[in-house]
Design a protein around this motif. Structure first.
Motif, PDB file in Angstrom:
ATOM      1  N   SER A 111     -51.217 -35.480  75.364  1.00  0.00           N
ATOM      2  CA  SER A 111     -51.599 -35.920  76.701  1.00  0.00           C
ATOM      3  C   SER A 111     -50.904 -35.148  77.809  1.00  0.00           C
ATOM      4  N   VAL A 112     -49.848 -34.417  77.494  1.00  0.00           N
ATOM      5  CA  VAL A 112     -49.114 -33.687  78.532  1.00  0.00           C
ATOM      6  C   VAL A 112     -49.687 -32.304  78.788  1.00  0.00           C
ATOM      7  N   ASN A 113     -50.664 -31.908  78.014  1.00  0.00           N
ATOM      8  CA  ASN A 113     -51.243 -30.574  78.141  1.00  0.00           C
ATOM      9  C   ASN A 113     -51.821 -30.322  79.522  1.00  0.00           C
ATOM     10  N   GLU A 114     -52.472 -31.312  80.094  1.00  0.00           N
ATOM     11  CA  GLU A 114     -53.148 -31.104  81.375  1.00  0.00           C
ATOM     12  C   GLU A 114     -52.175 -30.842  82.510  1.00  0.00           C
ATOM     13  N   TYR A 115     -50.984 -31.418  82.444  1.00  0.00           N
ATOM     14  CA  TYR A 115     -50.070 -31.249  83.571  1.00  0.00           C
ATOM     15  C   TYR A 115     -48.976 -30.220  83.294  1.00  0.00           C
ATOM     16  N   ALA A 116     -48.325 -30.325  82.155  1.00  0.00           N
ATOM     17  CA  ALA A 116     -47.213 -29.412  81.866  1.00  0.00           C
ATOM     18  C   ALA A 116     -47.697 -28.103  81.246  1.00  0.00           C
ATOM     19  N   TRP A 117     -48.949 -28.017  80.901  1.00  0.00           N
ATOM     20  CA  TRP A 117     -49.564 -26.832  80.302  1.00  0.00           C
ATOM     21  C   TRP A 117     -48.810 -26.434  79.033  1.00  0.00           C
ATOM     22  N   ILE A 118     -48.745 -27.382  78.130  1.00  0.00           N
ATOM     23  CA  ILE A 118     -47.999 -27.208  76.902  1.00  0.00           C
ATOM     24  C   ILE A 118     -48.807 -27.812  75.760  1.00  0.00           C
ATOM     25  N   GLY A 119     -48.830 -27.150  74.629  1.00  0.00           N
ATOM     26  CA  GLY A 119     -49.617 -27.608  73.495  1.00  0.00           C
ATOM     27  C   GLY A 119     -48.972 -28.772  72.759  1.00  0.00           C
ATOM     28  N   GLU A 120     -49.750 -29.428  71.926  1.00  0.00           N
ATOM     29  CA  GLU A 120     -49.292 -30.621  71.215  1.00  0.00           C
ATOM     30  C   GLU A 120     -48.114 -30.329  70.286  1.00  0.00           C
ATOM     31  N   THR A 121     -48.206 -29.269  69.499  1.00  0.00           N
ATOM     32  CA  THR A 121     -47.129 -28.934  68.568  1.00  0.00           C
ATOM     33  C   THR A 121     -45.840 -28.637  69.313  1.00  0.00           C
ATOM     34  N   THR A 122     -45.952 -27.903  70.397  1.00  0.00           N
ATOM     35  CA  THR A 122     -44.775 -27.579  71.201  1.00  0.00           C
ATOM     36  C   THR A 122     -44.224 -28.829  71.875  1.00  0.00           C
ATOM     37  N   ALA A 123     -45.095 -29.732  72.295  1.00  0.00           N
ATOM     38  CA  ALA A 123     -44.646 -30.982  72.915  1.00  0.00           C
ATOM     39  C   ALA A 123     -43.830 -31.812  71.928  1.00  0.00           C
ATOM     40  N   VAL A 124     -44.267 -31.861  70.681  1.00  0.00           N
ATOM     41  CA  VAL A 124     -43.526 -32.596  69.654  1.00  0.00           C
ATOM     42  C   VAL A 124     -42.169 -31.938  69.422  1.00  0.00           C
ATOM     43  N   GLU A 125     -42.154 -30.612  69.371  1.00  0.00           N
ATOM     44  CA  GLU A 125     -40.887 -29.886  69.204  1.00  0.00           C
ATOM     45  C   GLU A 125     -39.959 -30.142  70.391  1.00  0.00           C
ATOM     46  N   CYS A 126     -40.496 -30.144  71.605  1.00  0.00           N
ATOM     47  CA  CYS A 126     -39.696 -30.444  72.800  1.00  0.00           C
ATOM     48  C   CYS A 126     -39.074 -31.827  72.699  1.00  0.00           C
TER      49      CYS A 126
END
Length: 177
Positions: A111-126
């Motif tokens: 869900s953060v892709n639209e604002y932070a411009w970050i993919g799902e896999t990277t979001a989980v790693e973050c």
């Protein structure tokens, strides 16, 4: 008709003849994503007010920046890096915003892709790196049981606000009005 169904399933699920599925790569413009985030919340002429920031991030801006700085100094994952093509990767602001958004709202990683411009896999790693680093950096001081000094300070704060003897009561049910 059966051939069309099989072809559409192969397009949806990849080739089923034993070849491994290819990963879909989405190219995010990380620099532009950082710029949007920075201009909205952190620039000199930011778009959103302090109150709006506090409501969205569940903390004040100065505390958020303090956490970002601590993570940046602790773990090189939270530092801006440049890849082999000399393109900037995700900024510490984007990574921390992603993790805090997921934690604050209980939202899924995609869900953060639209604002932070970050993919799902990277979001989980973050999120994983954020939690681990926060525990390492702040665990001994902030993620512990209160000691006697903490209790005295909290009781004093409660007394100055008109609630003597209050410690840890969320609903004030035992308070005699």
């Amino acid at each position: 008709i059966i051939r069309l169904i099989l072809e559409s399933q192969q397009q949806l699920h990849g080739n089923t003849t034993g070849c491994s599925q290819r990963r879909i790569v989405v190219h995010h413009n990380h620099e532009e994503g950082h710029d949007w985030l920075f201009n909205d919340y952190f620039s000199k002429n930011h778009v959103y007010t302090k109150i709006q920031f506090q409501k969205r991030f569940r903390m004040w801006r100065h505390m958020f920046l303090w956490i970002v700085n601590a993570l940046n100094n602790h773990d090189e994952y939270f530092q801006m890096r440049v890849d082999a093509l000399r393109q900037k990767g995700l900024s510490p602001l984007q990574k921390c915003t992603t993790a805090i958004h997921i934690l604050a709202y209980g939202s899924p990683a995609d869900s953060v892709n639209e604002y932070a411009w970050i993919g799902e896999t990277t979001a989980v790693e973050c999120l994983k790196r954020f939690i681990s680093s926060i525990y390492t950096i702040f665990g001994n001081e902030y993620l512990r049981r209160p000691n006697n000094e903490d209790n005295e300070r909290l009781l004093q704060m409660g007394a100055t606000r008109g609630f003597p003897g209050m410690l840890g009561s969320i609903d004030y049910m035992h308070w005699e009005w």
